[in-house]
Design an enzyme around this catalytic site. Structure first.
Site, PDB file in Angstrom:
ATOM      1  N   ASP A   1       0.781  -1.237   0.000  1.00  0.00           N
ATOM      2  CA  ASP A   1       0.000   0.000   0.000  1.00  0.00           C
ATOM      3  C   ASP A   1       0.819   1.297   0.000  1.00  0.00           C
ATOM      4  O   ASP A   1       1.791   1.410   0.746  1.00  0.00           O
ATOM      5  CB  ASP A   1      -0.869   0.084   1.265  1.00  0.00           C
ATOM      6  CG  ASP A   1      -1.535  -1.213   1.622  1.00  0.00           C
ATOM      7  OD1 ASP A   1      -1.506  -2.149   0.815  1.00  0.00           O
ATOM      8  OD2 ASP A   1      -2.081  -1.290   2.739  1.00  0.00           O
TER       9      ASP A   1
ATOM     10  N   ASP B   1      -5.269   0.882   9.609  1.00  0.00           N
ATOM     11  CA  ASP B   1      -5.231   1.785   8.454  1.00  0.00           C
ATOM     12  C   ASP B   1      -5.913   3.138   8.702  1.00  0.00           C
ATOM     13  O   ASP B   1      -6.850   3.528   7.978  1.00  0.00           O
ATOM     14  CB  ASP B   1      -5.838   1.107   7.211  1.00  0.00           C
ATOM     15  CG  ASP B   1      -5.259  -0.287   6.962  1.00  0.00           C
ATOM     16  OD1 ASP B   1      -4.122  -0.536   7.400  1.00  0.00           O
ATOM     17  OD2 ASP B   1      -5.941  -1.125   6.337  1.00  0.00           O
TER      18      ASP B   1
HETATM   19  C1  FRU Z   1      -3.747  -3.843   2.747  1.00  0.00           C
HETATM   20  C2  FRU Z   1      -3.142  -4.194   4.090  1.00  0.00           C
HETATM   21  C3  FRU Z   1      -3.528  -3.191   5.138  1.00  0.00           C
HETATM   22  C4  FRU Z   1      -2.431  -3.339   6.139  1.00  0.00           C
HETATM   23  C5  FRU Z   1      -1.243  -3.562   5.249  1.00  0.00           C
HETATM   24  C6  FRU Z   1      -0.166  -4.421   5.834  1.00  0.00           C
HETATM   25  O1  FRU Z   1      -2.988  -4.279   1.674  1.00  0.00           O
HETATM   26  O2  FRU Z   1      -3.549  -5.491   4.461  1.00  0.00           O
HETATM   27  O3  FRU Z   1      -4.798  -3.400   5.660  1.00  0.00           O
HETATM   28  O4  FRU Z   1      -2.281  -2.224   6.948  1.00  0.00           O
HETATM   29  O5  FRU Z   1      -1.727  -4.140   4.071  1.00  0.00           O
HETATM   30  O6  FRU Z   1       0.951  -4.443   5.012  1.00  0.00           O
END
Ligand code: FRU
Length: 577
Positions: free
Chosen positions: A151, A271
């Site tokens: 992300d 998040d």
């Molecule tokens: C989405 C996710 C988020 C989390 C991150 C961990 O791709 O699963 O929810 O914070 O990746 O890398």
């Protein structure tokens, strides 16, 4: 004759092997020495150079590496260390510890492993001479120098720079060891990767989150009139909590001593996306919280100072359990067709599905929910920029582009920056995505082929055009044609005029004509396609690796003549030069 000889030799070898094993049943011949594992093997480095280059073998057993600085534990990571020849070299930036002693300790190391002895201190990273020129390095899309990214995090404009942080495993090709990587850009197009800013700590690995500029110094982290740049992130340990870190130079970040700022609600909560809500003069945080019975919700919190948060409201999970609200929420206000008196709030989540409604500073009231987002494959966890200057006023988004790059010392990438707008349609307002105008600065050479009427028996008008990095812009009236089909370096992008659908390498997406016309923009990179149709209502992202030598382009019409008002091919420059 030949077969008989081979069978004979094979039989003799087999017999020999059987006799040998019968005589000495306990002796096995192998190429590998049986070795014991050393617990907590260590190597010390007196730091004089910027990096430690670390040998990595994809798929090797994961070992825990503890980094100690002058004897004190700094960070722990899990690495697929190469005991012999590595697949690639990761690097650890140790410049902050110049003059100090850094000890790398490995929990279990085979006695004959060369992993520790082959670690190389250096002022450059191994493979630097080939950096950004690797065969599968996206040339239009950001990717990290080494390791894995997922992300985008903390997208914000601060001190004249766009900041792109991201979920980063600096030491492996696959997901693990979540750090926040960091890159900056002055034009949203050309990125410079800097050091990672936050690393796993006692609260856990550093999961996704956002960033804001604290203009009014509500947090007190500002210094000498310089507003603080504050990161809000999830520390995904047990419990999983929300934390903050701050900076006044946009380079070095200090984790807040009062962390966490939001305690665990349920174990998977994560998040945080934070923004300043001017009408109530408060910070608002949207946070993904999974509730029992598989209910996905977004929790809204408010805060006067980024440190103290209180729960304001929770979205209704609805009949399907709020499925589309899973992970990575974003929340922002946009005018419909640019009309400042008609603003709507948009709530998006990782899949890019979204809801549109109103927000009073406490509660989001959706008017339309679970609207479809992007229509391709590999788009996930997108986020929009915070603190874009008012006079600019755009809402700009970058998503994670799942481009797998086997054999490379890096993996995955980001989409190009996208401008988001709301436009009125007969079904209500809808999000549109278009490439940001800054991307035009990549155009090196333009081939203009319109106006043009393309008939089924016309010669390919793009026959003379060859390009590796492509932007193709077309505006056409399909007339009575049944299909308009483009071939871009082996990828097929067709417009099915009967169903008004876009078909990208076989995948269908609705792409309605607007005023009887279709407008297409196609980007082609070494790792994928990004396609915009129907004034941005249709966005199709597609991982795709063209053959390195195929620079061919083609367009043809079926079933009738197609009138092109625009048909342009732009040969693009790399973002890395
Ligand atoms: C989405 C996710 C988020 C989390 C991150 C961990 O791709 O699963 O929810 O914070 O990746 O890398």
């Amino acid at each position: 004759m030949k077969l008989i000889t081979i069978l004979g030799v094979a039989w003799m070898l087999l017999l020999g092997a059987t006799l040998a094993s019968a005589a000495e049943p306990s002796i096995v011949q192998t190429n590998r020495k049986t070795t014991a594992a050393i617990a907590n093997a260590r190597r010390e480095f007196r730091i004089e150079k910027r990096y430690l280059n670390l040998p990595i073998k994809n798929g090797a057993p994961k070992r825990q590496i503890t980094t100690l600085v002058n004897g004190k534990v700094e960070v722990k990571n899990d690495l697929e260390l190469a005991d012999g020849a590595p697949d690639w070299w990761a690097f650890m930036d140790v410049s902050a510890w110049r003059g100090k002693t850094v000890t790398l300790q490995v929990d279990k190391l085979p006695e004959d492993s060369t992993a520790l002895s082959s670690i190389e201190p250096g002022d450059s990273i191994k493979g630097a001479e080939n950096l950004y020129r690797e065969p599968l390095r996206g040339q239009l899309h950001f990717s990290s120098r080494r390791g894995w990214n997922n992300d985008p995090n903390g997208l914000a404009f601060y001190n004249g720079e766009y900041h792109l942080f991201y979920q980063h495993n600096p030491y492996g090709w696959a997901w693990a060891n979540m750090h926040w990587g960091h890159a900056v850009s002055r034009d949203l197009v050309r990125w410079e990767e800097l050091d990672d800013v936050i690393a796993p700590d006692d609260f856990g690995p550093m999961f996704s989150g956002s960033a804001v500029v604290d203009w009014n110094n509500t947090s007190g982290f500002g210094k000498d009139g310089q507003p603080a740049f504050v990161l809000i992130y999830t520390a995904a340990g047990r419990p999983t909590v929300q934390c903050i870190a701050y900076s006044t130079d946009g380079r070095h970040f200090t984790k807040f001593s009062g962390n966490p700022v939001v305690k665990q609600i349920t174990s998977g909560n994560r998040d945080p996306k934070v923004f300043w809500h001017e009408p109530t003069r408060k910070w608002v945080m949207v946070l993904y919280v999974g509730l029992p019975e598989k209910k996905h919700t977004i929790h809204f919190f408010t805060s006067p100072n980024l440190r103290d948060w209180s729960l304001a409201s929770v979205t209704e999970a609805g009949a399907d359990g709020g499925k589309f609200l899973f992970e990575c929420p974003d929340f922002f206000e946009l005018p419909v067709d640019g009309d400042a008196s008609n603003q709507k709030w948009v709530l998006t989540a990782a899949s890019s599905e979204y809801a549109i409604g109103t927000f009073d500073g406490v509660k989001f009231t959706p008017e339309q929910s679970k609207l479809p987002g992007q229509r391709g494959k590999g788009f996930y966890a997108a986020q929009t920029f915070s603190d874009i200057p008012k006079q600019d006023g755009r809402r700009i988004q970058i998503g994670w582009f799942r481009t797998e790059t086997k054999g490379m010392p890096f993996n995955q990438s980001m989409t190009i920056p996208l401008e988001l707008k709301l436009t009125a349609t007969p079904d209500g307002p809808r999000l549109t995505r278009t490439p940001v105008k800054e991307l035009e600065s990549l155009r090196a050479k333009t081939h203009e082929l319109a106006p043009l009427t393309l008939k089924p028996d016309s010669a390919n008008p793009l026959a003379g055009v060859r390009a590796e990095l492509v932007e193709l812009d077309a505006k056409f009236e399909p007339g009575d044609a049944s299909e308009v089909s483009f071939n871009v370096r082996g990828a097929t992008i067709s417009y099915d005029a009967k169903t008004q659908e876009l078909v990208v390498n076989g995948d269908r997406a609705p792409a309605p004509l607007r005023d009887g016309k279709q407008r297409l923009t196609i980007y082609c990179d070494r790792t994928g396609l990004e396609i915009f149709a129907s004034g941005g209502l249709t966005y199709v992202l597609m991982p795709f690796q063209p053959k390195a030598a195929n620079f061919d382009l083609a367009v043809r019409a079926s079933g009738g003549a197609v009138k092109f008002n625009t048909l342009q091919v732009h040969e693009l420059k790399s973002i890395w030069k």
